[in-house]
Design an enzyme around this catalytic site. Structure first.
Site, PDB file in Angstrom:
ATOM      1  N   SER A 135     -24.781  44.776  -8.002  1.00  0.00           N
ATOM      2  CA  SER A 135     -24.332  46.028  -8.606  1.00  0.00           C
ATOM      3  C   SER A 135     -22.828  45.932  -8.794  1.00  0.00           C
ATOM      4  O   SER A 135     -22.132  45.354  -7.948  1.00  0.00           O
ATOM      5  CB  SER A 135     -24.664  47.183  -7.649  1.00  0.00           C
ATOM      6  OG  SER A 135     -23.902  48.325  -7.978  1.00  0.00           O
ATOM      7  N   LYS A 156     -33.296  47.738 -10.602  1.00  0.00           N
ATOM      8  CA  LYS A 156     -32.559  48.317  -9.464  1.00  0.00           C
ATOM      9  C   LYS A 156     -32.433  49.823  -9.684  1.00  0.00           C
ATOM     10  O   LYS A 156     -32.606  50.612  -8.775  1.00  0.00           O
ATOM     11  CB  LYS A 156     -31.180  47.697  -9.301  1.00  0.00           C
ATOM     12  CG  LYS A 156     -30.424  48.304  -8.112  1.00  0.00           C
ATOM     13  CD  LYS A 156     -29.059  47.720  -7.935  1.00  0.00           C
ATOM     14  CE  LYS A 156     -28.078  48.202  -8.964  1.00  0.00           C
ATOM     15  NZ  LYS A 156     -27.693  49.631  -8.799  1.00  0.00           N
ATOM     16  N   ASP A 157     -32.119  50.190 -10.931  1.00  0.00           N
ATOM     17  CA  ASP A 157     -32.045  51.608 -11.291  1.00  0.00           C
ATOM     18  C   ASP A 157     -33.444  52.027 -11.761  1.00  0.00           C
ATOM     19  O   ASP A 157     -33.664  52.289 -12.951  1.00  0.00           O
ATOM     20  CB  ASP A 157     -30.998  51.807 -12.384  1.00  0.00           C
ATOM     21  CG  ASP A 157     -29.627  51.363 -11.914  1.00  0.00           C
ATOM     22  OD1 ASP A 157     -29.071  52.018 -11.034  1.00  0.00           O
ATOM     23  OD2 ASP A 157     -29.136  50.329 -12.405  1.00  0.00           O
ATOM     24  N   GLY A 191     -26.548  39.769 -12.370  1.00  0.00           N
ATOM     25  CA  GLY A 191     -27.649  40.657 -12.776  1.00  0.00           C
ATOM     26  C   GLY A 191     -27.545  40.986 -14.260  1.00  0.00           C
ATOM     27  O   GLY A 191     -28.538  40.941 -14.999  1.00  0.00           O
ATOM     28  N   HIS A 192     -26.333  41.304 -14.722  1.00  0.00           N
ATOM     29  CA  HIS A 192     -26.131  41.586 -16.149  1.00  0.00           C
ATOM     30  C   HIS A 192     -26.446  40.337 -16.983  1.00  0.00           C
ATOM     31  O   HIS A 192     -27.081  40.436 -18.035  1.00  0.00           O
ATOM     32  CB  HIS A 192     -24.669  41.968 -16.421  1.00  0.00           C
ATOM     33  CG  HIS A 192     -24.257  43.297 -15.879  1.00  0.00           C
ATOM     34  ND1 HIS A 192     -23.335  43.429 -14.876  1.00  0.00           N
ATOM     35  CD2 HIS A 192     -24.642  44.563 -16.209  1.00  0.00           C
ATOM     36  CE1 HIS A 192     -23.140  44.709 -14.614  1.00  0.00           C
ATOM     37  NE2 HIS A 192     -23.935  45.419 -15.395  1.00  0.00           N
ATOM     38  N   PHE A 197     -19.294  42.752 -15.313  1.00  0.00           N
ATOM     39  CA  PHE A 197     -20.521  41.964 -15.292  1.00  0.00           C
ATOM     40  C   PHE A 197     -20.656  41.100 -14.047  1.00  0.00           C
ATOM     41  O   PHE A 197     -19.693  40.501 -13.572  1.00  0.00           O
ATOM     42  CB  PHE A 197     -20.585  41.051 -16.529  1.00  0.00           C
ATOM     43  CG  PHE A 197     -20.677  41.811 -17.826  1.00  0.00           C
ATOM     44  CD1 PHE A 197     -21.289  43.059 -17.882  1.00  0.00           C
ATOM     45  CD2 PHE A 197     -20.153  41.277 -18.996  1.00  0.00           C
ATOM     46  CE1 PHE A 197     -21.386  43.764 -19.080  1.00  0.00           C
ATOM     47  CE2 PHE A 197     -20.246  41.973 -20.191  1.00  0.00           C
ATOM     48  CZ  PHE A 197     -20.850  43.213 -20.230  1.00  0.00           C
ATOM     49  N   GLY A 203     -32.301  46.941 -15.858  1.00  0.00           N
ATOM     50  CA  GLY A 203     -32.651  46.372 -14.556  1.00  0.00           C
ATOM     51  C   GLY A 203     -33.482  47.351 -13.735  1.00  0.00           C
ATOM     52  O   GLY A 203     -33.301  48.560 -13.822  1.00  0.00           O
ATOM     53  N   MET A 221     -22.372  49.240 -18.293  1.00  0.00           N
ATOM     54  CA  MET A 221     -21.064  49.874 -18.118  1.00  0.00           C
ATOM     55  C   MET A 221     -20.029  48.810 -17.719  1.00  0.00           C
ATOM     56  O   MET A 221     -18.955  49.124 -17.224  1.00  0.00           O
ATOM     57  CB  MET A 221     -21.140  50.979 -17.059  1.00  0.00           C
ATOM     58  CG  MET A 221     -22.110  52.099 -17.481  1.00  0.00           C
ATOM     59  SD  MET A 221     -21.749  53.707 -16.794  1.00  0.00           S
ATOM     60  CE  MET A 221     -21.908  53.378 -15.057  1.00  0.00           C
TER      61      MET A 221
HETATM   62  O1  PAF Z   1     -27.273  51.279 -15.933  1.00  0.00           O
HETATM   63  C1  PAF Z   1     -26.176  51.488 -16.484  1.00  0.00           C
HETATM   64  O2  PAF Z   1     -25.270  50.651 -16.442  1.00  0.00           O
HETATM   65  C2  PAF Z   1     -25.957  52.780 -17.233  1.00  0.00           C
HETATM   66  O3  PAF Z   1     -26.568  53.840 -16.594  1.00  0.00           O
HETATM   67  C3  PAF Z   1     -26.368  52.701 -18.717  1.00  0.00           C
HETATM   68  C4  PAF Z   1     -27.850  52.454 -18.874  1.00  0.00           C
HETATM   69  C5  PAF Z   1     -25.594  51.602 -19.408  1.00  0.00           C
HETATM   70  C6  PAF Z   1     -26.051  54.018 -19.417  1.00  0.00           C
HETATM   71  O4  PAF Z   1     -24.690  54.316 -19.369  1.00  0.00           O
END
Ligand code: PAF
Length: 282
Positions: free
Chosen positions: A185, A149-150, A36-37, A33, A147, A30
């Site tokens: 995050s 984390k989620d 982590g991204h 950045f 990741g 989303m």
């Molecule tokens: O983890 C995220 O950033 C979002 O939940 C995702 C996987 C891009 C879905 O919108």
């Protein structure tokens, strides 16, 4: 790096790659950045010939009182970061490109979406599963990186892929942390100086539980460990605890003892404002 904003545009690129038998890794994001991204993007590069990063703030995964309107965004910087990370395509569609006005379909992984974060955010995981399945159908990746984390999100997506027979390998990437342990995050950007200091309390509480479990010769009961961790958070910060749980790593069911492949997972709210999550293998 190509920046694609329409489904037709990205499909043309994907079709050409597939003709050349290139493997494709999708990194769904989303935006806003951080390192982590970048770690997910770099991992994608190691695993596949081409990396597509999607950047879409998905309205379907936010509840009515949540932070959709204030979610941090900075497209120009994100484009630069993705380009420097060696991403091949940044897919950045407008809302109308993903959700037409008459959109009716929701993908829901029923059981895994209910507990933990799903308790307070009932529409979150159906929103995630729906957009991720759309992205899989648009990009047709061989693999996708998420990741850890989620962690619940990762479990939901793995189950969705298995149940709906998506031909996509799901890769879970280790949590990338700041020097003081805070899991990276985009939402950390909401924190002021004092809140940023408080934010490490979740990592400290999870570490405390992990150390007790790792050091004990016998299996420990979960409830006293969790109570102690909750008290530690409340006493030492301006945070409230949404949940703390010791769970089975695969089905996310709560465990009464820290036995086998399990994790401690938690969510806190700082100053009743920013909600942060984290987890750790035990
Ligand atoms: O983890 C995220 O950033 C979002 O939940 C995702 C996987 C891009 C879905 O919108």
């Amino acid at each position: 790096m190509i920046t694609a904003t329409s489904i037709a545009q990205i499909r043309r690129v994907i079709t050409a790659w597939k003709k050349d038998t290139r493997t494709i890794c999708l990194v769904p994001t989303m935006g806003f950045f951080h390192d982590g991204h970048v770690a997910l993007m770099k991992h994608g590069q190691q695993r596949a010939d081409k990396v597509v990063v999607s950047l879409f703030v998905n309205p379907a995964q936010f509840g009515p009182a949540e932070d959709l309107d204030s979610y941090p965004q900075n497209l120009q910087t994100d484009m630069q970061v993705a380009e420097e990370a060696g991403v091949d395509v940044l897919f950045h569609p407008a809302k109308a490109e993903i959700y037409t006005n008459d959109h009716q379909t929701t993908v829901c992984v029923t059981e895994l979406s209910k507990g933990l974060c799903g308790q307070d955010r009932p529409q979150h995981f159906p929103g995630v599963a729906t957009v991720v399945s759309k992205l899989f159908n648009i990009v047709e990746p061989d693999m996708a990186v998420f990741g850890k984390k989620d962690y619940q999100q990762l479990a939901v997506i793995k189950k969705m892929v298995a149940d709906l027979n998506f031909n996509v390998e799901i890769i879970g990437h280790e949590i990338v942390r700041e020097a003081d342990g805070l899991a990276m995050s985009s939402r950390n950007a909401y924190l002021n100086k004092h809140e940023r200091r408080d934010a490490t309390i979740l990592f400290k509480a999870l570490t405390m539980v992990k150390q007790q479990v790792d050091m004990s010769p016998a299996y420990l009961e979960s409830q006293p460990l969790l109570r102690e961790a909750e008290t530690f958070i409340i006493k030492n910060s301006n945070c409230t605890v949404d949940y703390l749980a010791i769970i089975d790593s695969s089905n996310l069911e709560p465990k009464s003892q820290a036995i086998g492949d399990c994790r401690i997972a938690g969510a806190i709210r700082i100053n009743n404002k920013v909600r942060l999550i984290d987890n750790m293998a035990l």
